[in-house]
Design an enzyme around this catalytic site. Structure first.
Site, PDB file in Angstrom:
ATOM      1  CD1 TRP A  16      29.121 -26.301  -7.239  1.00  0.00           C
ATOM      2  CD2 TRP A  16      27.262 -25.175  -7.802  1.00  0.00           C
ATOM      3  NE1 TRP A  16      28.977 -26.351  -8.599  1.00  0.00           N
ATOM      4  CE2 TRP A  16      27.844 -25.671  -8.973  1.00  0.00           C
ATOM      5  CE3 TRP A  16      26.073 -24.437  -7.903  1.00  0.00           C
ATOM      6  CZ2 TRP A  16      27.298 -25.455 -10.234  1.00  0.00           C
ATOM      7  CZ3 TRP A  16      25.528 -24.220  -9.154  1.00  0.00           C
ATOM      8  CH2 TRP A  16      26.130 -24.726 -10.301  1.00  0.00           C
ATOM      9  CG  HIS A  21      30.022 -28.034  -2.846  1.00  0.00           C
ATOM     10  ND1 HIS A  21      31.054 -28.227  -3.739  1.00  0.00           N
ATOM     11  CD2 HIS A  21      30.016 -26.709  -2.571  1.00  0.00           C
ATOM     12  CE1 HIS A  21      31.656 -27.076  -3.979  1.00  0.00           C
ATOM     13  NE2 HIS A  21      31.046 -26.126  -3.284  1.00  0.00           N
ATOM     14  CG  ASP A  60      32.640 -23.887   0.898  1.00  0.00           C
ATOM     15  OD1 ASP A  60      33.590 -23.220   0.444  1.00  0.00           O
ATOM     16  OD2 ASP A  60      31.666 -24.243   0.209  1.00  0.00           O
ATOM     17  NE  ARG A  63      33.075 -18.690   5.219  1.00  0.00           N
ATOM     18  CZ  ARG A  63      33.322 -17.849   4.224  1.00  0.00           C
ATOM     19  NH1 ARG A  63      33.938 -16.726   4.440  1.00  0.00           N
ATOM     20  NH2 ARG A  63      32.922 -18.140   2.997  1.00  0.00           N
ATOM     21  CG  HIS A  77      37.105 -22.342  -2.356  1.00  0.00           C
ATOM     22  ND1 HIS A  77      36.147 -23.150  -1.793  1.00  0.00           N
ATOM     23  CD2 HIS A  77      38.145 -22.344  -1.486  1.00  0.00           C
ATOM     24  CE1 HIS A  77      36.576 -23.593  -0.618  1.00  0.00           C
ATOM     25  NE2 HIS A  77      37.783 -23.125  -0.410  1.00  0.00           N
ATOM     26  CG  HIS A 130      34.763 -27.779  -1.956  1.00  0.00           C
ATOM     27  ND1 HIS A 130      33.568 -27.625  -1.291  1.00  0.00           N
ATOM     28  CD2 HIS A 130      35.147 -26.530  -2.314  1.00  0.00           C
ATOM     29  CE1 HIS A 130      33.254 -26.356  -1.233  1.00  0.00           C
ATOM     30  NE2 HIS A 130      34.199 -25.657  -1.848  1.00  0.00           N
ATOM     31  CG  ASP A 134      33.881 -24.394  -5.276  1.00  0.00           C
ATOM     32  OD1 ASP A 134      32.658 -24.400  -5.051  1.00  0.00           O
ATOM     33  OD2 ASP A 134      34.732 -24.179  -4.388  1.00  0.00           O
ATOM     34  CG  HIS A 140      33.068 -20.625  -7.840  1.00  0.00           C
ATOM     35  ND1 HIS A 140      33.812 -20.841  -6.720  1.00  0.00           N
ATOM     36  CD2 HIS A 140      31.858 -20.214  -7.410  1.00  0.00           C
ATOM     37  CE1 HIS A 140      33.095 -20.590  -5.648  1.00  0.00           C
ATOM     38  NE2 HIS A 140      31.894 -20.204  -6.038  1.00  0.00           N
ATOM     39  CG  HIS A 164      29.225 -15.889  -6.011  1.00  0.00           C
ATOM     40  ND1 HIS A 164      30.231 -16.148  -6.903  1.00  0.00           N
ATOM     41  CD2 HIS A 164      29.264 -16.893  -5.094  1.00  0.00           C
ATOM     42  CE1 HIS A 164      30.865 -17.255  -6.534  1.00  0.00           C
ATOM     43  NE2 HIS A 164      30.302 -17.722  -5.452  1.00  0.00           N
ATOM     44  CG  ASP A 168      27.949 -20.089  -4.473  1.00  0.00           C
ATOM     45  OD1 ASP A 168      28.450 -20.655  -5.453  1.00  0.00           O
ATOM     46  OD2 ASP A 168      28.617 -19.427  -3.657  1.00  0.00           O
TER      47      ASP A 168
HETATM   48  N1  ADE Z   1      36.357 -14.063  -4.989  1.00  0.00           N
HETATM   49  C1  ADE Z   1      36.930 -13.483  -6.047  1.00  0.00           C
HETATM   50  N2  ADE Z   1      36.523 -14.066  -7.187  1.00  0.00           N
HETATM   51  C2  ADE Z   1      35.671 -15.039  -6.827  1.00  0.00           C
HETATM   52  C3  ADE Z   1      34.923 -16.002  -7.530  1.00  0.00           C
HETATM   53  N3  ADE Z   1      34.974 -16.077  -8.865  1.00  0.00           N
HETATM   54  N4  ADE Z   1      34.173 -16.853  -6.839  1.00  0.00           N
HETATM   55  C4  ADE Z   1      34.139 -16.782  -5.500  1.00  0.00           C
HETATM   56  N5  ADE Z   1      34.799 -15.911  -4.770  1.00  0.00           N
HETATM   57  C5  ADE Z   1      35.569 -15.036  -5.427  1.00  0.00           C
HETATM   58 ZN    ZN Z   2      34.172 -23.622  -2.547  1.00  0.00          ZN
HETATM   59 ZN    ZN Z   3      30.564 -19.584  -4.573  1.00  0.00          ZN
END
Ligand code: ADE
Ligand code: ZN
Ligand code: ZN
Length: 256
Positions: A16, A21, A60, A63, A77, A130, A134, A140, A164, A168
């Site tokens: 998310w 989150h 997150d 990173r 995640h 977290h 997720d 996810h 995605h 998110d």
């Molecule tokens: N990378 C690969 N699969 C993923 C997922 N389901 N969510 C986030 N990143 C990813």
């Molecule tokens: Zn995450």
């Molecule tokens: Zn995500």
């Protein structure tokens, strides 16, 4: 031009977004027992934090802040199912324990064990907050081979993005609510939600939502009708994540 290059080069998102989150963390904090709340506060203080929402995006943020730890934890995640039946099969779906289901189990156990160093338990708390979020984001825990929709390009308000990211962040951000407003609104929703269950079951639910509930749009254009249909599903997942995170913390930090 510079901006569009930056957007094109944006790495895949890993949860998310911050709003989702923080909402989950706030929902959970509101549902803690007094005893769990007191211990949460002690552990958070070790990280210079006061509220669960203060640590909700830390996994997150690694990173940028700790790329080595991020590289070691980035596969925690999400969980990728290998079959459309959405039945969790650890040897296939969680090789070497590297998925969100196993991560929640692992860090929950570290948190619950008062023999562990407090700093380690405080880090485990941040991970649990977290990853419980997720795993409730349907993408996810997906069974399609498209990196949870990161590789599924769509258009939103005339721009290219991916499915995605829509889940998110984009749909939640489109409400223009703050985390405080959003969590208050969701807490006030009286309708019952299913809580309980195991991390594997939460992931299986997410996978079935992807399969059955219109998450993958019939056209590549994300329109108003899509958001009207799917945002309530996302919000239900936030509520479930919050309730289950509270249950987990109340259990881990309850009486021995
Ligand atoms: N990378 C690969 N699969 C993923 C997922 N389901 N969510 C986030 N990143 C990813
Ligand atoms: Zn995450
Ligand atoms: Zn995500």
């Amino acid at each position: 031009m510079v901006l569009s290059v930056a957007l094109l080069c944006a790495p895949p998102a890993f949860g998310w977004g911050p709003l989702g989150h923080r909402v989950v963390a706030r929902l959970a904090e509101a549902q803690l027992t007094p005893q769990a709340r007191a211990e949460v506060q002690q552990l958070l203080a070790l990280r210079g934090a006061r509220h669960l929402s203060d640590v909700a995006t830390w996994a997150d943020d690694l990173r940028d802040t700790d790329p080595v730890l991020f590289a070691r934890t980035k596969r925690l995640h999400f969980v990728n199912f290998h079959s459309r039946d959405c039945l969790y099969d650890p040897p296939h779906d969680c090789r070497d324990g590297e998925c969100a289901v196993a991560a929640i189990e692992k860090y929950s156990a570290i948190l619950a064990n008062r023999a562990n160093p407090p700093a380690e338990r405080a880090e485990a708390l941040a991970f649990v907050v977290h990853f419980v979020g997720d795993i409730h984001q349907p993408l996810h825990a997906d069974y399609r081979h498209d990196a949870g929709g990161n590789d599924y390009q769509v258009r939103w308000r005339g721009r290219g993005t991916n499915l995605h990211r829509i889940w998110d962040s984009t749909m939640l951000d489109s409400t223009h609510l703050s985390a405080a407003q959003y969590s208050r609104t969701l807490l006030a929703e009286g309708s019952a939600i299913a809580s309980g269950g195991t991390p594997a079951e939460w992931a299986e639910e997410s996978c079935r939502i992807d399969r059955d509930d219109g998450v993958y749009p019939s056209s590549r254009f994300i329109d108003h009708a899509y958001v009207e249909r799917e945002l309530p599903i996302a919000e239900r997942r936030l509520r479930q994540a919050g309730a289950r995170l509270a249950e987990l913390l109340n259990r881990d930090l309850g009486d021995d």
